[in-house]
Design an enzyme around this catalytic site. Structure first.
Site, PDB file in Angstrom:
ATOM      1  N   PRO A   1    -122.738 -11.817  23.962  1.00 57.17           N
ATOM      2  CA  PRO A   1    -121.337 -11.475  24.095  1.00 57.17           C
ATOM      3  C   PRO A   1    -121.090 -10.495  25.240  1.00 57.17           C
ATOM      4  CG  PRO A   1    -122.260 -10.538  22.079  1.00 57.17           C
ATOM      5  CD  PRO A   1    -123.346 -11.286  22.748  1.00 57.17           C
ATOM      6  N   GLU A   2    -120.222 -10.895  26.133  1.00 56.10           N
ATOM      7  CA  GLU A   2    -119.744  -9.994  27.178  1.00 56.10           C
ATOM      8  C   GLU A   2    -118.253  -9.778  26.928  1.00 56.10           C
ATOM      9  OE1 GLU A   2    -121.059 -11.103  31.117  1.00 56.10           O
ATOM     10  OE2 GLU A   2    -122.858 -12.040  30.339  1.00 56.10           O
TER      11      GLU A   2
ATOM     12  N   LYS B   1    -123.519   3.798  46.146  1.00 53.27           N
ATOM     13  CA  LYS B   1    -124.621   3.129  45.443  1.00 53.27           C
ATOM     14  C   LYS B   1    -125.619   2.542  46.433  1.00 53.27           C
ATOM     15  CE  LYS B   1    -124.676   2.858  41.502  1.00 53.27           C
ATOM     16  NZ  LYS B   1    -125.143   3.890  40.527  1.00 53.27           N
TER      17      LYS B   1
ATOM     18  N   HIS C   1    -129.260 -12.586   7.932  1.00 52.23           N
ATOM     19  CA  HIS C   1    -129.013 -11.577   8.974  1.00 52.23           C
ATOM     20  C   HIS C   1    -127.604 -10.975   8.920  1.00 52.23           C
ATOM     21  CE1 HIS C   1    -132.837 -12.842  10.571  1.00 52.23           C
ATOM     22  NE2 HIS C   1    -132.384 -14.056  10.758  1.00 52.23           N
TER      23      HIS C   1
ATOM     24  N   ARG D   1    -130.901 -10.233  15.984  1.00 52.76           N
ATOM     25  CA  ARG D   1    -131.780  -9.385  16.800  1.00 52.76           C
ATOM     26  C   ARG D   1    -131.549  -7.902  16.594  1.00 52.76           C
ATOM     27  NH1 ARG D   1    -131.742 -12.930  22.366  1.00 52.76           N
ATOM     28  NH2 ARG D   1    -131.256 -14.763  21.158  1.00 52.76           N
TER      29      ARG D   1
END
Length: 289
Positions: free
Chosen positions: A12-13, A165, A103, A122
């Site tokens: 998921p983003e 950066k 889960h 996970r």
DNA sequence: CAAGAATCCTGTCAGC
DNA sequence: TGCTGACAGGATTCTT
């Protein structure tokens, strides 16, 4: 009435999180929680002390997304902070209709017999509590950069952030402290659509390239949210899964395939995969410079 | 100080 | 067929 679903295993983003949040909103907003349960002590981190008791009896008053976090506000003045991690999903079903799915680490039952389960095989996900008025000071949210869909995210904003950066642009866009909510897939896609090589040093992007990049980041996310929104219609049922939806990526996961950006061009050898900062990057070396 | 690597975890899949 | 190992990666923590 059985679950369910086929799971599309991507992470998921921002668009997926937005979609999940909207699904939760449709199901939970305005509803009182009869019971909350956690089924193990922790996910990525321990569940906060008193989580279940703080939720029990509360009414869900609203939702907000910040980066990849979902904030579920309660009428008690507390907000629940969810992160879906790598494999987190929300399952919706009638209370008592099924056994607890594998889960499922947290279960919420509303007074009108809707159950929402947080499933995360996970266990990279997390759940925490914070005062609603202090949401943005939460340790996981405090360092986040700008929302890419915010109007304030523009070319000068990104140029400013990139100027100092010394990393490849791929790594800079994955940095949640610069732009919040992009992940590996959408960074690859946005760079492809911008015709910018992921290996380019952040500080070397030209103003036109930065403008293009901002525009393509927004468009990529908006289109994906639209796909998620349409898939959500299928989930507005007594049971369903919130978390993942299909999308046609141009480069992600397409190593060796033909590039959609330069069809038939002799100089194009197709989509390549390289590793940057330990992560796969998919791109077209011919189309992206 | 910043950049990159290691780390957590388990479902999936390639290969034998 | 069944096992093993590689792989996936978000965000923190560790190392360089």
């Amino acid at each position: 009435m059985g679950p369910l679903y086929s799971v599309i295993c991507i992470m998921p983003e921002l668009p997926e999180v937005e979609t999940v949040m909207r699904g939760l909103q449709a199901v939970l907003q305005g509803r009182q929680l009869r019971r909350a349960q956690v089924h193990r002590p922790d996910l990525r981190w321990p569940f906060p002390v008193g989580l279940a008791s703080e939720l029990t009896g509360a009414t869900v008053s609203g939702f907000r997304r910040r980066a990849k976090y979902i904030l579920m506000r309660l009428d008690t003045g507390l907000s629940v902070v969810f992160h879906l991690g790598m494999s987190g999903r929300m399952l919706i079903r009638p209370t008592g209709a099924n056994d607890r799915p594998a889960h499922e680490h947290m279960t919420l039952d509303t007074v009108d017999d809707i159950t929402v389960g947080f499933v995360d095989p996970r266990r990279f996900g997390s759940v925490d509590l914070i005062d609603t008025q202090r949401e943005d000071t939460h340790r996981l949210l405090a360092g986040l950069g700008i929302e890419p869909l915010d109007d304030a995210f523009d070319a000068s904003c990104l140029a400013n952030a990139l100027a100092s950066k010394r990393t490849p642009i791929k790594a800079a866009l994955l940095d949640q402290g610069i732009v919040a909510g992009l992940g590996n897939i959408y960074v690859c896609e946005a760079l492809f659509r911008s015709a910018i090589a992921p290996t380019r040093l952040s500080s070397t992007l030209s103003p036109p390239e930065i403008r293009r990049l901002v525009s393509e980041i927004k468009a990529t996310l908006i289109e994906a949210i639209a796909v998620g929104g349409s898939s959500l219609r299928d989930y507005v049922q007594p049971d369903g899964e919130l978390g993942y939806f299909q999308h046609a990526w141009k480069v992600y996961g397409r190593e060796g395939e033909r590039c959609a950006g330069c069809p038939g061009e002799p100089g194009c050898a197709g989509i390549a995969r390289i590793v940057q900062s330990g992560r796969s990057t998919f791109y077209c070396p011919h189309a992206q410079r």
